[in-house]
Design a protein around this motif. Sequence first.
Motif, PDB file in Angstrom:
ATOM      1  N   VAL A  44     -46.905 -53.778 -31.214  1.00 37.21           N
ATOM      2  CA  VAL A  44     -47.855 -54.015 -30.122  1.00 37.21           C
ATOM      3  C   VAL A  44     -49.167 -53.311 -30.436  1.00 37.21           C
ATOM      4  O   VAL A  44     -49.179 -52.161 -30.894  1.00 37.21           O
ATOM      5  CB  VAL A  44     -47.290 -53.504 -28.783  1.00 37.21           C
ATOM      6  CG1 VAL A  44     -48.288 -53.740 -27.649  1.00 37.21           C
ATOM      7  CG2 VAL A  44     -45.970 -54.198 -28.471  1.00 37.21           C
ATOM      8  N   ARG A  45     -50.271 -54.003 -30.186  1.00 35.85           N
ATOM      9  CA  ARG A  45     -51.595 -53.399 -30.356  1.00 35.85           C
ATOM     10  C   ARG A  45     -51.690 -52.160 -29.469  1.00 35.85           C
ATOM     11  O   ARG A  45     -51.333 -52.201 -28.302  1.00 35.85           O
ATOM     12  CB  ARG A  45     -52.689 -54.385 -29.976  1.00 35.85           C
ATOM     13  CG  ARG A  45     -52.775 -55.560 -30.913  1.00 35.85           C
ATOM     14  CD  ARG A  45     -53.909 -56.506 -30.486  1.00 35.85           C
ATOM     15  NE  ARG A  45     -53.958 -57.640 -31.381  1.00 35.85           N
ATOM     16  CZ  ARG A  45     -54.558 -57.648 -32.566  1.00 35.85           C
ATOM     17  NH1 ARG A  45     -55.177 -56.573 -32.985  1.00 35.85           N
ATOM     18  NH2 ARG A  45     -54.548 -58.721 -33.319  1.00 35.85           N
ATOM     19  N   ASP A  46     -52.199 -51.079 -30.027  1.00 34.61           N
ATOM     20  CA  ASP A  46     -52.229 -49.815 -29.297  1.00 34.61           C
ATOM     21  C   ASP A  46     -53.591 -49.134 -29.316  1.00 34.61           C
ATOM     22  O   ASP A  46     -53.723 -47.998 -28.903  1.00 34.61           O
ATOM     23  CB  ASP A  46     -51.178 -48.868 -29.856  1.00 34.61           C
ATOM     24  CG  ASP A  46     -51.400 -48.551 -31.327  1.00 34.61           C
ATOM     25  OD1 ASP A  46     -52.251 -49.212 -31.973  1.00 34.61           O
ATOM     26  OD2 ASP A  46     -50.727 -47.647 -31.845  1.00 34.61           O
ATOM     27  N   GLY A  47     -54.589 -49.834 -29.802  1.00 37.47           N
ATOM     28  CA  GLY A  47     -55.930 -49.252 -29.869  1.00 37.47           C
ATOM     29  C   GLY A  47     -56.780 -49.749 -28.717  1.00 37.47           C
ATOM     30  O   GLY A  47     -56.310 -49.965 -27.605  1.00 37.47           O
ATOM     31  N   ASP A  48     -58.046 -49.952 -28.981  1.00 40.19           N
ATOM     32  CA  ASP A  48     -58.991 -50.443 -27.983  1.00 40.19           C
ATOM     33  C   ASP A  48     -58.823 -51.955 -27.865  1.00 40.19           C
ATOM     34  O   ASP A  48     -59.325 -52.716 -28.688  1.00 40.19           O
ATOM     35  CB  ASP A  48     -60.420 -50.098 -28.404  1.00 40.19           C
ATOM     36  CG  ASP A  48     -61.458 -50.544 -27.390  1.00 40.19           C
ATOM     37  OD1 ASP A  48     -61.077 -51.136 -26.349  1.00 40.19           O
ATOM     38  OD2 ASP A  48     -62.652 -50.311 -27.635  1.00 40.19           O
ATOM     39  N   THR A  49     -58.094 -52.380 -26.863  1.00 46.11           N
ATOM     40  CA  THR A  49     -57.779 -53.805 -26.715  1.00 46.11           C
ATOM     41  C   THR A  49     -58.859 -54.575 -25.950  1.00 46.11           C
ATOM     42  O   THR A  49     -58.700 -55.768 -25.726  1.00 46.11           O
ATOM     43  CB  THR A  49     -56.423 -53.981 -26.016  1.00 46.11           C
ATOM     44  OG1 THR A  49     -56.463 -53.301 -24.761  1.00 46.11           O
ATOM     45  CG2 THR A  49     -55.302 -53.426 -26.876  1.00 46.11           C
TER      46      THR A  49
ATOM     47  N   PRO B 177     -61.385 -57.681 -29.649  1.00 45.86           N
ATOM     48  CA  PRO B 177     -60.480 -58.057 -30.743  1.00 45.86           C
ATOM     49  C   PRO B 177     -60.958 -57.438 -32.049  1.00 45.86           C
ATOM     50  O   PRO B 177     -62.113 -57.053 -32.186  1.00 45.86           O
ATOM     51  CB  PRO B 177     -60.590 -59.581 -30.782  1.00 45.86           C
ATOM     52  CG  PRO B 177     -61.918 -59.890 -30.185  1.00 45.86           C
ATOM     53  CD  PRO B 177     -62.204 -58.792 -29.196  1.00 45.86           C
ATOM     54  N   GLY B 178     -60.058 -57.354 -32.998  1.00 43.10           N
ATOM     55  CA  GLY B 178     -60.437 -56.849 -34.311  1.00 43.10           C
ATOM     56  C   GLY B 178     -59.688 -55.601 -34.689  1.00 43.10           C
ATOM     57  O   GLY B 178     -58.748 -55.184 -34.010  1.00 43.10           O
ATOM     58  N   PRO B 179     -60.116 -54.983 -35.781  1.00 48.85           N
ATOM     59  CA  PRO B 179     -59.391 -53.830 -36.323  1.00 48.85           C
ATOM     60  C   PRO B 179     -59.252 -52.667 -35.346  1.00 48.85           C
ATOM     61  O   PRO B 179     -58.262 -51.952 -35.380  1.00 48.85           O
ATOM     62  CB  PRO B 179     -60.225 -53.418 -37.536  1.00 48.85           C
ATOM     63  CG  PRO B 179     -61.020 -54.615 -37.892  1.00 48.85           C
ATOM     64  CD  PRO B 179     -61.244 -55.370 -36.611  1.00 48.85           C
ATOM     65  N   GLY B 180     -60.216 -52.490 -34.462  1.00 47.97           N
ATOM     66  CA  GLY B 180     -60.158 -51.371 -33.520  1.00 47.97           C
ATOM     67  C   GLY B 180     -59.066 -51.510 -32.480  1.00 47.97           C
ATOM     68  O   GLY B 180     -58.750 -50.559 -31.774  1.00 47.97           O
ATOM     69  N   SER B 181     -58.473 -52.707 -32.381  1.00 43.10           N
ATOM     70  CA  SER B 181     -57.405 -52.899 -31.395  1.00 43.10           C
ATOM     71  C   SER B 181     -56.073 -52.343 -31.895  1.00 43.10           C
ATOM     72  O   SER B 181     -55.077 -52.402 -31.185  1.00 43.10           O
ATOM     73  CB  SER B 181     -57.255 -54.381 -31.047  1.00 43.10           C
ATOM     74  OG  SER B 181     -56.779 -55.108 -32.160  1.00 43.10           O
ATOM     75  N   LEU B 182     -56.079 -51.805 -33.106  1.00 44.05           N
ATOM     76  CA  LEU B 182     -54.896 -51.150 -33.650  1.00 44.05           C
ATOM     77  C   LEU B 182     -55.190 -49.672 -33.849  1.00 44.05           C
ATOM     78  O   LEU B 182     -56.210 -49.317 -34.435  1.00 44.05           O
ATOM     79  CB  LEU B 182     -54.508 -51.745 -35.012  1.00 44.05           C
ATOM     80  CG  LEU B 182     -53.969 -53.154 -35.018  1.00 44.05           C
ATOM     81  CD1 LEU B 182     -53.717 -53.608 -36.445  1.00 44.05           C
ATOM     82  CD2 LEU B 182     -52.707 -53.256 -34.206  1.00 44.05           C
ATOM     83  N   GLY B 183     -54.292 -48.833 -33.370  1.00 42.56           N
ATOM     84  CA  GLY B 183     -54.405 -47.410 -33.639  1.00 42.56           C
ATOM     85  C   GLY B 183     -54.027 -47.141 -35.090  1.00 42.56           C
ATOM     86  O   GLY B 183     -53.537 -48.025 -35.795  1.00 42.56           O
TER      87      GLY B 183
END
Length: 150
Positions: free
Chosen positions: A117-122, A125-131
């Motif tokens: 599950v995406r755990d960053g800044d959702t 979209p993009g790489p920042g949406s992943l911690g």
Amino acid sequence: MTHPASVLAWLTEATWPACVDAVRTHAPEDADVVLLHVTGHDAAGIAHGAYAGLLGRGHRELDPGNRLEGLGAASADRLFAAAERRLGRPCRRLERHGRAEHEVVAAAEGAGLLVVVRDGDTRRPGPGSLGPEARFVVDHATCPVLLVGP
């Protein structure tokens, strides 16, 4: 994990409901579902070290690291129980200890599918949406990865 029809669901305290829902939606009914939780050593290790360094090595029963380990295990048990109820089908539990990203990649070896599950800044979209941990897992997993939103 070596069963090619296995689905490994990486549960974290913040994202487990979305992970379980993705398994319910996308995993075949006959898949071997494994719920994975990783407990880090950081907090308990620091407490063990602080106690040993500041207060000596005697009286292990007073070591606050032991209490933190117990709290972590109880929290993992509650998370597993809630995930099993939400999933509503047979599954297995897999608890690992260490750096989450490394433990998830190792546990996913040979799996048919890994659910992350995406755990960053959702909000974007993009790489920042992943911690950092999820990014490592997506980049290093050797099995197919289903990446879902929270």
